[in-house]
Design an enzyme around this catalytic site. Structure first.
Site, PDB file in Angstrom:
ATOM      1  N   HIS A   1     154.958 -45.073 157.089  1.00  0.00           N
ATOM      2  CA  HIS A   1     155.039 -44.247 158.201  1.00  0.00           C
ATOM      3  C   HIS A   1     156.270 -44.396 159.131  1.00  0.00           C
ATOM      4  O   HIS A   1     156.442 -44.003 160.157  1.00  0.00           O
ATOM      5  CB  HIS A   1     153.876 -43.932 158.846  1.00  0.00           C
TER       6      HIS A   1
ATOM      7  N   HIS B   1     150.360 -43.883 165.388  1.00  0.00           N
ATOM      8  CA  HIS B   1     150.478 -42.720 164.286  1.00  0.00           C
ATOM      9  C   HIS B   1     148.845 -42.600 163.639  1.00  0.00           C
ATOM     10  O   HIS B   1     148.351 -43.310 162.914  1.00  0.00           O
ATOM     11  CB  HIS B   1     151.640 -43.065 163.267  1.00  0.00           C
TER      12      HIS B   1
ATOM     13  N   ASN C   1     146.252 -34.190 168.882  1.00  0.00           N
ATOM     14  CA  ASN C   1     145.078 -33.312 169.210  1.00  0.00           C
ATOM     15  C   ASN C   1     143.777 -33.661 169.479  1.00  0.00           C
ATOM     16  O   ASN C   1     143.096 -32.858 170.202  1.00  0.00           O
ATOM     17  CB  ASN C   1     145.123 -32.608 168.030  1.00  0.00           C
TER      18      ASN C   1
ATOM     19  N   MET D   1     138.174 -35.732 162.252  1.00  0.00           N
ATOM     20  CA  MET D   1     137.689 -36.329 163.697  1.00  0.00           C
ATOM     21  C   MET D   1     137.322 -35.022 164.310  1.00  0.00           C
ATOM     22  O   MET D   1     136.286 -35.275 165.399  1.00  0.00           O
ATOM     23  CB  MET D   1     139.217 -36.847 164.557  1.00  0.00           C
TER      24      MET D   1
ATOM     25  N   GLU E   1     158.482 -35.720 160.758  1.00  0.00           N
ATOM     26  CA  GLU E   1     158.902 -36.525 159.635  1.00  0.00           C
ATOM     27  C   GLU E   1     160.320 -35.792 158.973  1.00  0.00           C
ATOM     28  O   GLU E   1     160.995 -36.551 158.461  1.00  0.00           O
ATOM     29  CB  GLU E   1     157.929 -37.024 158.774  1.00  0.00           C
TER      30      GLU E   1
ATOM     31  N   ASN F   1     159.152 -33.676 149.832  1.00  0.00           N
ATOM     32  CA  ASN F   1     158.095 -34.518 149.834  1.00  0.00           C
ATOM     33  C   ASN F   1     156.968 -34.336 148.773  1.00  0.00           C
ATOM     34  O   ASN F   1     156.213 -33.491 148.691  1.00  0.00           O
ATOM     35  CB  ASN F   1     157.288 -34.617 151.252  1.00  0.00           C
TER      36      ASN F   1
ATOM     37  N   ARG G   1     161.706 -37.789 150.607  1.00  0.00           N
ATOM     38  CA  ARG G   1     160.624 -38.846 151.161  1.00  0.00           C
ATOM     39  C   ARG G   1     160.366 -39.820 149.909  1.00  0.00           C
ATOM     40  O   ARG G   1     159.817 -39.319 148.982  1.00  0.00           O
ATOM     41  CB  ARG G   1     159.501 -38.213 151.643  1.00  0.00           C
TER      42      ARG G   1
ATOM     43  N   ARG H   1     140.425 -44.754 154.465  1.00  0.00           N
ATOM     44  CA  ARG H   1     140.753 -46.316 154.015  1.00  0.00           C
ATOM     45  C   ARG H   1     140.028 -47.309 154.917  1.00  0.00           C
ATOM     46  O   ARG H   1     139.972 -46.803 156.193  1.00  0.00           O
ATOM     47  CB  ARG H   1     142.184 -46.561 154.237  1.00  0.00           C
TER      48      ARG H   1
END
Length: 402
Positions: free
Chosen positions: A182, A210, A336, A285, A386, A10, A93, A243
């Protein structure tokens, strides 16, 4: 002996993430990250799963070619190098495949040309992905290289959800439509959710959330995506770490005409200085929840806006699907942050969905239900993978002819 190993790459603009997997049992042999490529402070962190040993290199790594060669050296030190006859293929990816690539594809010069043509709709991602592809092909030109596209899972969307309400001739000329991203995560998680429910993916309808620094939702009907929150770019949809997500397009005109901002300044604002970060100065978060617990009203408002947008998409996709078997949370925040899951589902009992507080508070690495046994709609936490999805798709494609 038949080759069964797949190296997953990736490649970002200044980073290279990788995992080496043995597809006989989908086990990880090694994984790592090269970051700050092109700087004096480059770092390579490599872990050999078999020995449990982690090694770090610190110092300048000039470019992706040097980064991949450094990775190859680390793998060789563990006896699982890129020259091993057990290595079947390299899976890459690639963020944007447009409408041309609807499934994993063996890379050749024509594929590279088409990925290049898509750079205008993925200027931050496709060039970096191409760099990784070219570097890997130069290092192992004899080895099959496979592109797995973030957008591919969403190409099953009907035109009614993929089209914007603008002149279709103009849209087609400039490839303006909703592609979604995603996709490898949404594909993997929706399939794993069906397995958790003991059903075939073709038997269930799932809303996948997601939630990471980038965030997206999808409506998956019987294993096929019928709608997703991201659009032409990853900017549309949910409130994210940096974003904005959904925004009145006229805000852009207003900032340009009244605020005197350039297009580049607005692009930076909406992609890098908005979302949770723009609202409260934090995009982690955990830190936002800590501030809320200490009575920080700015953080509390940012959290409420985040949850409000999330609930809107859950409700919208419930309406799109008509019947929902499961709502599933995944990625860093989704897996989480129990308060996010609790708040997002609060008040949705009328839709048949609820969260059991005790089950929701349990942390773990396994897919699990967090809804009461009596709930009509299951609510689940399914860790995304992924890299495994890319390796699985690569192995399925290349293994056919191996």
């Amino acid at each position: 002996m038949t080759a069964t190993r797949v190296l997953v790459l990736n490649s970002g603009s200044s980073s290279l993430k990788y995992q080496l997997l043995d597809m006989r049992d989908a086990s990880r042999l090694a994984l790592g990250l090269v970051e700050r490529i092109g700087e004096q402070t480059s770092r390579l962190k490599h872990t050999c799963v078999g020995t449990g040993q982690t090694r770090e290199q610190n110092g300048p790594i000039a470019d992706h070619d040097a980064a991949l060669k450094a990775v190859a050296e680390e793998l060789a030190r563990d006896g699982i190098g890129l020259d091993s006859p057990d290595l079947l293929a390299i899976g890459h990816r690639v963020v944007h495949g447009g409408m041309f690539f609807t499934e994993p594809t063996v890379i050749d010069d024509g594929v590279i040309t088409e990925i290049e043509r898509l750079i205008p709709v993925a200027p931050l991602h496709n060039p970096a992905n191409l760099t990784g592809i070219r570097t890997a092909r130069a290092l192992r030109p004899d080895l099959p290289q496979v592109a797995v596209f973030d957008t591919a899972f969403h190409t099953t969307m009907p035109e009614s959800s993929a089209r914007y309400a603008i002149d279709p001739r103009l849209a087609d000329r400039y490839r303006v439509r909703r592609y979604g991203f995603h996709g490898t995560s949404h594909a993997y998680v929706s399939r794993e959710t069906a397995r958790l429910l003991g059903k075939d993916p073709a038997e269930v309808n799932v809303i996948v959330l997601h939630l990471g620094n980038g965030a997206s939702a999808s409506a998956v009907e019987r294993g096929r995506c019928v709608d997703t929150s991201m659009g032409l770019t990853p900017l549309e949809g949910l409130v994210m770490g940096t974003r904005s997500g959904d925004l009145d397009p006229a805000v852009i005109f207003h900032l340009a005409r009244v605020g005197g901002m350039s297009m580049d300044e607005i692009d930076t604002l909406l992609n890098k200085r908005s979302g949770l970060f723009g609202l409260c100065g934090d995009n982690d978060m955990r830190e936002i929840r800590r501030r809320i617990d200490e009575g920080d009203q700015e953080a509390a408002l940012a959290f409420d806006i985040y949850i409000h947008r999330l609930k809107k998409y859950i409700g919208a996709y419930y309406a799109v699907l008509g019947k929902v078997d499961a709502i599933v949370f995944t990625a860093g925040v989704g897996e989480n942050a129990a308060p996010v899951r609790q708040a997002a589902m609060a008040g949705l009992e009328g839709l048949g969905a609820a969260v059991d507080p005790e089950l929701n508070s349990v942390r773990g690495d396994e897919a699990r239900l967090i809804s009461p046994a009596s709930a009509r709609v299951a609510v689940a936490v399914v860790p995304t993978d992924e890299e495994l999805e890319i390796a699985t798709q690569t192995y399925a494609l290349v293994g056919k002819s191996n």
